[in-house]
Design a protein around this motif. Sequence first.
Motif, PDB file in Angstrom:
ATOM      1  N   GLY A 473       0.860  -0.965  -0.190  1.00 18.05           N
ATOM      2  CA  GLY A 473       0.517   0.006  -0.008  1.00 18.05           C
ATOM      3  C   GLY A 473       0.673   1.302  -0.034  1.00 18.05           C
ATOM      4  N   ASP A 474       2.193   1.383   0.572  1.00 10.07           N
ATOM      5  CA  ASP A 474       2.773   2.425   0.884  1.00 10.07           C
ATOM      6  C   ASP A 474       3.448   2.489  -0.754  1.00 10.07           C
ATOM      7  OD1 ASP A 474       2.746   2.433   3.393  1.00 10.07           O
ATOM      8  OD2 ASP A 474       4.489   2.084   3.636  1.00 10.07           O
ATOM      9  N   MET A 475       3.521   1.751  -1.601  1.00 13.16           N
ATOM     10  CA  MET A 475       4.171   2.175  -2.980  1.00 13.16           C
ATOM     11  C   MET A 475       3.080   2.619  -3.179  1.00 13.16           C
ATOM     12  SD  MET A 475       5.663  -0.637  -5.945  1.00 13.16           S
ATOM     13  CE  MET A 475       6.514  -0.381  -5.031  1.00 13.16           C
ATOM     14  N   ASP A 476       1.643   2.620  -3.404  1.00 15.61           N
ATOM     15  CA  ASP A 476       0.911   2.543  -4.301  1.00 15.61           C
ATOM     16  C   ASP A 476       0.768   4.493  -3.543  1.00 15.61           C
ATOM     17  OD1 ASP A 476      -0.699   0.984  -5.718  1.00 15.61           O
ATOM     18  OD2 ASP A 476      -1.707   0.303  -4.828  1.00 15.61           O
ATOM     19  N   ALA A 477       0.630   4.728  -2.459  1.00 15.13           N
ATOM     20  CA  ALA A 477       0.177   5.471  -1.763  1.00 15.13           C
ATOM     21  C   ALA A 477       1.722   6.905  -2.775  1.00 15.13           C
ATOM     22  CB  ALA A 477       0.813   5.642  -0.391  1.00 15.13           C
TER      23      ALA A 477
END
Length: 623
Positions: A473-477
Amino acid sequence: MQATLIPGWSADAAGTAYDNALATADAAWTSTVDAADAAYNSALDAADAVYDSALNAASTAYNNAVDAADAAYNSTMDAADAAFESAAAAADAAFHATVDPAYQTYVDAQQAAMEAEMAAMDAMMNYDMVSMDPMATATDIADAAAALATADAAAVSALAAADAAWAAYEAAYNSASTAWDAAISAATTAWNSAEAGAFATWESAEAAASAVFDTAAAAAEAAWVTAEAAAWTTLEAAVAAADAAWTTAEAAAWATYDSAMTTAENAWVAAEATASAAFDLAASSAETDWTTTETAALATFDTAAAAAAATWTTAEATAAAIYDAAMTAAVAAWDATEATASATYNAAVTAADAAWYATEAAEWVAYEAAMQAASDAWDVAVAAADAAYQTAVTAADAAWVVAEQAARTAFESAVAAANSARTAAEATAWSAFVADVAAIEATASSLASYSGSSASSEPSFWDDYWRYLTNPGDMDADLAAYDTAARGTAVVAGTAVVVLVAAPVIAAAELTVTLPTLAAQPVLRGNGALGVGGVVVGTAEVTVTGTATLQAAGLLGGAVFMSRKRDLAQVDEAARQAGVDRHAFSDYVHELKKGMGRRGDENFTFRHLLDLAYEFLELFGGA
């Protein structure tokens, strides 16, 4: 003999009759001119009322037409705004629908590759342990080697799958970006077309309303001029008729006066003839007396000569004496009679001359005085009439100018108020839009918030690898924040793209990734320098080696500035700062662009617009 010029006639009677006739003519002239002035003023009042009514009706029609045009423009632009927002939302949804699954596939493949690599590392560690174990058999070592080979093959296959997933993600990203660009470009083009059509419709409606107003005002003014000319013609005709009547009356009075003077002159001639006849009679009587005396003297002489023929010598002396005495007496009598008659004649003639001259001089003085008084009175009356007319016309003109100016001022005030309200509404909308963009730009701050866990100041490959592996999810954000920042905060100047420089996100000596260079797409609006708000796809080359900083130009225009509104807002802001009418200044800019051969979408910079606004102020004032 004293002659009488005209029995029972007085010179004052002719002068009095002449004065009375002139007084009657003056009264008639004054009455006629006063009535003509009243009719003229009444006609002007009626013309003013008709003009005011026509002008008010034309102004009301103009205001109604402009209000309707404003409403139509606002309705069209509301629909265009809604259509643009809907198209942008649909483009974003389509973009994410294409990119998000591909990215998730890549993440899943990358995780599988990581797991395969971990399995291979476990197999390698097991092989090392088995091969170094003195208790291990050859079979154990062979089994460990086979397991290592199988794990390595699985890792290689998983890495290849991850590379394929990355390529698929990259292709999906590029395809979705192209589709997004096309959708935004089409939506922007549709918005610009709608705005241009609405504005052209508004301008056409305003021009038509203005033409109708101008036509009505011109017709009202022409009707007023026609009515005033007709009233003036009537007034002039009445004054001319009054003048003609006065002239006729004065001529009749003069004819009466001249007739009286002619009668007086005829009487003088008759008196002179009577005096001459008296003179002739006196002279004839004197001559007859002389003839009689001379005859008697001759008879006496003859008698004396005949009686004293014998004594002629003595008698001749006596007769001569008698003759001389008789002749002397006769001459004396004739002279006395002739002198008396001549004196009588001269006295009569002198008296007649004196009476005629006295009468003629008195009448002439009275005539001249009466004529001068009549002329002065006429001049005064005409001057008064002219002054009254000029005063009335001046007052009517002044009232018309005041009424027309008041109507124009009210109209301009209403337009200015409408323009101010519209400017305020646009400024409020623009401020809200700028605030939204600023809020989007603020999200870019998260790009510099992560630091690695290694002892050095730079994150290692494995720090980022494990972070994104365990926290996808961090990569998405991070990608979403970077994409938003790249879309909303890129600065476009000239034909160069100054890209956003982000803080390190991925940095490791072990990783080098080069993305293909994307072809730059044309912006939607510009004047040589790319206008802010266009959609630009710049380079997307990412090379991460060692401590390199990630630099990229992605899709610019995630927060798309609506170009047309931006252009109009800049024109309005320049007009506001310079203190000139924004509509007049907008027309001025349009004409300048047309004269320079620029297209409608080739706009000036704001600095240039501000210079033009002050130039407009110097040339035309506030307009």
